[in-house]
Design an enzyme around this catalytic site. Structure first.
Site, PDB file in Angstrom:
ATOM      1  N   ASP A 199       0.909  -1.150  -0.011  1.00  0.00           N
ATOM      2  CA  ASP A 199      -0.294   0.119   0.468  1.00  0.00           C
ATOM      3  C   ASP A 199       1.159   1.017  -0.011  1.00  0.00           C
ATOM      4  O   ASP A 199       1.876   1.249   0.430  1.00  0.00           O
ATOM      5  CB  ASP A 199      -1.160  -0.348   0.890  1.00  0.00           C
ATOM      6  CG  ASP A 199      -1.165   1.814   1.209  1.00  0.00           C
ATOM      7  OD1 ASP A 199      -2.486   2.027  -0.067  1.00  0.00           O
ATOM      8  OD2 ASP A 199      -2.294   1.648   2.422  1.00  0.00           O
TER       9      ASP A 199
ATOM     10  N   ASP B 263      -1.755  -0.685   6.039  1.00  0.00           N
ATOM     11  CA  ASP B 263      -1.659  -0.666   7.611  1.00  0.00           C
ATOM     12  C   ASP B 263      -3.393  -0.399   7.436  1.00  0.00           C
ATOM     13  O   ASP B 263      -4.045   0.678   8.459  1.00  0.00           O
ATOM     14  CB  ASP B 263      -0.743   0.747   7.796  1.00  0.00           C
ATOM     15  CG  ASP B 263      -0.616   2.154   7.190  1.00  0.00           C
ATOM     16  OD1 ASP B 263      -1.864   1.638   5.923  1.00  0.00           O
ATOM     17  OD2 ASP B 263      -1.197   2.707   7.160  1.00  0.00           O
TER      18      ASP B 263
ATOM     19  N   ASP C 208      -6.746  -2.405   3.566  1.00  0.00           N
ATOM     20  CA  ASP C 208      -5.868  -3.289   2.796  1.00  0.00           C
ATOM     21  C   ASP C 208      -6.671  -4.681   3.915  1.00  0.00           C
ATOM     22  O   ASP C 208      -5.436  -5.758   3.149  1.00  0.00           O
ATOM     23  CB  ASP C 208      -4.504  -3.129   3.130  1.00  0.00           C
ATOM     24  CG  ASP C 208      -4.264  -1.798   2.650  1.00  0.00           C
ATOM     25  OD1 ASP C 208      -4.199  -1.676   1.909  1.00  0.00           O
ATOM     26  OD2 ASP C 208      -3.511  -1.011   3.528  1.00  0.00           O
TER      27      ASP C 208
END
Length: 989
Positions: free
Chosen positions: A314, A679, A683
């Site tokens: 990410d 994080d 996700d």
């Protein structure tokens, strides 16, 4: 507010759905013991213990029994402790207030809640005992238990006109079981209430508990190959069984002796400590990971990390800093962009400033502004003040901090909020101004303010309000790595009573473009070095983000995910009569987008274009797509372009949580070992789908992913891969060592059977307990190699390299034992054993020589199979292993070289014959040391060389790569992607 269930309906639903509890029974020890000993391994071991006892091997059988009981006891205590901890973590009971009919009932046990109950949420908050949809008021919730993200989330009232409830579509209106309601907001005197949707194991928390109790099977080929290898060992034991019966017939043994010796072969070939040895690498790796603040909820996945070939990252909060820097805003006037305003506080009050002050999900918790960091930065830049509902205020209000509250001052009341949606890539609020403190609840004109991705906001605005150079300005800002948001507004002609009936689609259409917010998101210091480390190890890196594609490309270049020598081709898709694709080349020299004429083709058309990319001096190219293009390619170009996108795509922008998981799953489907590192809550789906999901979260108890790192940068990724490789190699080494130890013991027994002899009970005890067991556990202490290399450890025990290694080592073991007996028989003082039919004939020179040599062979195997670089540190760094080797080496030297009158009780105990010939003892010691040297050289300097790998690949006729992604890479024509020659640089603003 809706009425609650009647008492009768509640009772019926309670009978149908059962109590609202997630009950994890903690089984008593005796039940756990029964389950444990019914395992096939322990059944086999109990049978072996009975046979050893019947053969008078009491010492050995007793020692194995004690060790087995210790192992079972430790396992039982650990299992019950884990069940108790999980039970204590999950178990939650409280009393709540619910509506029964039109009455409030206090003190209702949470176990009595059923779907349809109306739950009253107290102002002080509570831990949710169920999943519930919010039907009145607002709630601020901490969902760290589910997502690992500790940022408070605002939950809003479920729209009253929704025909049906869908858990995936209405997450922003759902309070999930196990999450903490921090505080609530009610309008007027109405309660904050929620309708119970799911209870017990049907809730989101129940699903997480089920995933812990019944985890997704880990498809690691090592374990399936280990089972197959055990089957091969059983076949070898069967062959030994037949050989023993044949030998027994030659020596005219009675039936009882024949059966005992034949069955004994099975216990020799399948070692008792094999299962424990296979877990050593994982156990030690987990211990080392904890020291690096990396915690694991799925130990089986540690070895999977050793085969990682691709890492997905990410962007925001993972590759870049959490802290955002406000660079300024770009207002618009008369359809054009104004110059950059670095301090938004200086803006003239108007739609842009008002949108920044109200279009957010912030709240005041413990007198501190709390919420998404981006919203906090945006709001703080305005210099305004946020005040929660209370007293005379029915709504959250925002007003300037510096201006005194007068008749002319404007105070904005946030009437309704459509929370941010990752799928829609926007949020919006309905706002009204309150012109005077004398009439605090008087609302005037209603406004809609919308904030989101610039491309999304632009598509919702009227064409005349969007500046003509919108794409050019946005491209310039995003390519410089800035994070850009767009704001829009419109006036809405509704009164106070109609506010709740306004739909999101009605509010977010025909907007007027207000301007851009420009924020800077710097790379974390560890990002670029870590990306370089992974690339030097030939581990592919990919970015999956919800941000703008040009911002993502800029970050990919800055962190060297895309090397300077490589090109980026942006792929865009459009849907008309047939789906088409366009390719645009992103130039690096001037840091601006070179928008070439689109090259379109239909899915069935073969690409025949000029190979510009491959003739321009660049070594490679990378594809970049957004979520819309990804969806079109996945649906319409699956067999052709989608597979190429999987192997050449590096930047995937504007990806929804579902698309992130789809990409991870697709990459795994073509043979990549995939690690996902993120994080945020967006996700979670991808983290769970990957072979190894790493959550950069401060909440250690998060179960959103198999791995959680308390250090919030990506340095945890190479650490995890290194430990995974070390664990995998350790498991391979332990398995090979235990298998070869069994084969060596089988060879010793088979040879001695030919002399009508056998190894003694205490000899077995010395080998199995004082040597092999200690060695197998201490050899796993070797730490991971400090550097990642391009080579990856083997992932299968059925590979030809492993089979050839074990075959050659087995032949070497047999050759040296037969050589030692030949050396003994050539001595002039040698007298062959005269078998005694009434004895097991253990005390003999043949037994002594085999036993003494075999002891060194076990040491030699442990040294040869302790693979060091490039996956583990040299064995010299493993002090416990080196100390064990030193003690056992000198112990074995003493057993060979010590005179017979030294410690005579020891010779009687071990049932060996002290040999008086000093020359013979020196020769046997030299032969033993020679075996250690030859075994080590064969394993580390012959079988591990590159020419041997090439030879073995040729032997097994490997002509093409095994992994599917390599076939896809090799099938890409040199003329693809089709980018034309003519390129015109865009002007730099």
């Amino acid at each position: 507010m809706r009425a609650g269930l009647s008492t009768r309906t509640h009772h019926q639903r309670l009978l149908r759905h059962g109590p609202n509890s997630i009950n994890i029974p903690v089984k008593p020890y005796y039940l756990l013991l029964i389950q444990e000993i019914l395992h096939p391994f322990y059944i086999f071991q109990m049978v072996a213990l009975i046979w050893w006892s019947l053969e008078d091997y009491y010492y050995y059988a007793g020692a194995i029994f004690v060790i087995s009981m210790i192992s079972v006891t430790v396992s039982l205590v650990q299992t019950r402790r884990n069940l108790q901890q999980l039970h204590d973590l999950i178990a939650h009971s409280c009393t709540v207030t619910v509506l029964r009919g039109n009455k409030e009932m206090d003190g209702v046990a949470s176990e009595d809640l059923v779907p349809g109950d109306v739950l009253v949420i107290p102002p002080t908050g509570l831990v949710l005992p169920c999943d519930a949809a919010l039907v009145s008021g607002q709630a601020i919730v901490n969902e760290a238990m589910l997502t690992g993200e500790s940022v408070p989330v605002t939950k809003t009232t479920l729209p009253a006109d929704e025909a049906s409830y869908h858990s995936s579509q209405h997450k922003r209106h759902t309070l999930f079981n196990g999450t903490q309601v921090i505080q609530t907001r009610s309008y007027g005197h109405a309660n904050v209430a929620a309708v119970v949707i799911r209870t017990g194991f049907s809730t989101s928390k129940g699903g997480l508990v089920r995933s812990i109790l019944f985890p997704k099977p880990v498809n690691l080929k090592f374990y399936s190959d280990a089972v197959k290898f055990l089957f091969v060992m059983a076949l070898i034991a069967l062959a030994g069984f037949v050989y023993t019966i044949a030998i027994s017939q030659v020596h005219a043994y009675n039936v009882k002796e024949t059966i005992f010796r034949a069955v004994d072969v099975f216990a020799i070939v399948i070692p008792p400590a094999l299962p424990a040895a296979l877990t050593v690498g994982t156990v030690y790796a987990l211990s080392r990971l904890r020291k690096h603040n990396i915690f694991c909820t799925s130990p089986q996945r540690v070895s999977l990390c050793g085969k990682i070939k691709l890492v997905c990252f990410d962007k925001t909060g993972t590759l870049t800093e959490d802290n955002l820097g406000m660079m300024g805003v770009r207002p618009t006037s008369h359809g054009t962009f104004d110059s950059l305003v670095k301090d938004p506080c200086t803006l003239i009050p108007g739609p842009l400033l008002h949108a920044m002050a109200t279009c957010h999900s912030l709240s005041i918790i413990n007198e501190k502004l709390s919420g998404d960091l981006l919203d906090i930065k945006m709001f703080e830049a305005t210099g305004w003040v946020l005040e929660e509902p209370g007293g005379t205020r029915a709504h959250t209000v925002s007003h300037p901090q510096q201006c005194p509250y007068t008749e002319q001052a404007v105070e904005l009341a946030i009437l309704k909020q459509f929370t941010f949606s990752s799928e829609l890539q926007r949020m919006s609020v309905l706002v009204s101004d309150r012109p005077s403190s004398k009439t605090p609840n008087t609302l005037t004109q209603c406004h809609v303010y919308v904030k989101g991705a610039p491309e999304t906001i632009e598509s919702l605005c009227t064409q005349d309000s969007v500046p003509n150079n919108f794409n050019e300005v946005l491209g310039l800002l995003t390519q410089q790595g800035f994070r850009v948001l767009a704001l829009a507004y419109k006036n809405l002609d509704v009164n106070g009573q109609e506010i709740d009936k306004v739909k999101r689609e009605q509010a977010e259409c025909e907007l007027c473009f207000a301007g851009l917010i420009v924020l800077q998101n710097k790379l974390k210091p560890a990002t670029a070095p870590t990306i370089l480390t992974l690339q030097n190890a030939d581990i592919r890196t990919v970015m999956i983000t919800g941000d703008n594609i040009l911002t993502a490309i800029s970050v990919a270049k800055e962190c060297r995910m895309v090397p300077k020598t490589d090109q980026i081709v942006m792929v865009t898709a459009s849907m008309s009569d047939t789906p088409t694709l366009s390719y645009h080349l992103v130039q690096d020299q001037c840091n601006s987008l070179i928008d070439t004429s689109a090259v379109e083709f239909e899915p069935a058309v073969t690409d025949t274009c000029i190979p510009l990319l491959h003739d321009s001096g660049f070594t490679s190219f990378h594809l970049a797509v957004d979520g819309k293009t990804f969806a079109i390619i996945r649906e319409h170009f699956f067999d052709s372009i989608y597979q190429r996108l999987l192997v050449k795509g590096t930047v995937f922008a504007r990806m929804s949580p579902t698309q992130k998981a789809q990409l991870v799953t697709s990459l795994m489907g073509i043979g990549y070992g995939v690690c996902m590192c993120g994080d945020g809550a967006n996700d979670c789906t991808a983290l769970k789908a990957a072979h190894a999901g790493i959550s950069l979260s401060e909440t250690e108890a998060s179960v959103a992913s198999p791995f959680t790192s308390k250090i919030s940068d990506i340095t945890c990724v190479p650490k995890l891969i290194r430990e995974g490789r070390a664990a995998l190699v350790t498991s391979f080494s332990a398995f090979k060592f235990m298998a070869l130890y069994a084969f060596n013991q089988f060879i010793s027994a088979a040879i001695l059977y030919g002399y009508e002899s056998n190894l003694g009970a205490l000899q077995y005890l010395y080998i199995d307990l004082l040597m092999v067991l200690i060695i197998s556990f201490t050899m796993g202490f070797t730490s991971a190699y400090p550097r990642l290399v391009k080579r990856r450890p083997l992932g299968t025990l059925a590979g030809i390299h492993v089979l050839v290694s074990m075959a050659l080592q087995t032949c070497l073991l047999a050759a040296f034992q037969l050589g030692a007996l030949y050396y003994l028989s050539a001595r002039p003082w040698y007298v062959p054993l005269t078998p005694d039919p009434n004895s097991q004939n253990i005390v003999s020179k043949e037994n002594t020589v085999i036993f003494q040599l075999a002891n060194f062979q076990y040491l030699g195997l442990s040294i040869a199979l302790s693979v060091a670089a490039p996956f583990r540190k040299p064995i010299l760094t493993n002090l416990w292993f080196m100390l064990t080797l030193a003690i056992l080496f000198f112990s074995n030297v003493y057993i060979i070289m010590a005179p017979g009158d030294w410690l005579p009780w020891l010779w009687n105990l071990l049932e060996v014959v002290p040999i008086s010939s000093w020359t013979f003892k020196v020769g046997l010691l030299e032969l033993s040391i020679l075996y250690i040297v030859v075994s080590y050289i064969m394993e580390t300097h012959i079988l591990s060389t590159e020419w041997m790998r090439v030879l073995l690949r040729w032997v097994r006729c490997k002509r093409r790569p095994k992994n599917r992604y390599k076939h896809i890479l090799s099938s890409i024509p040199i003329s693809w992607p089709p980018v034309p020659h003519d390129m015109v640089e865009s002007s730099v603003l």
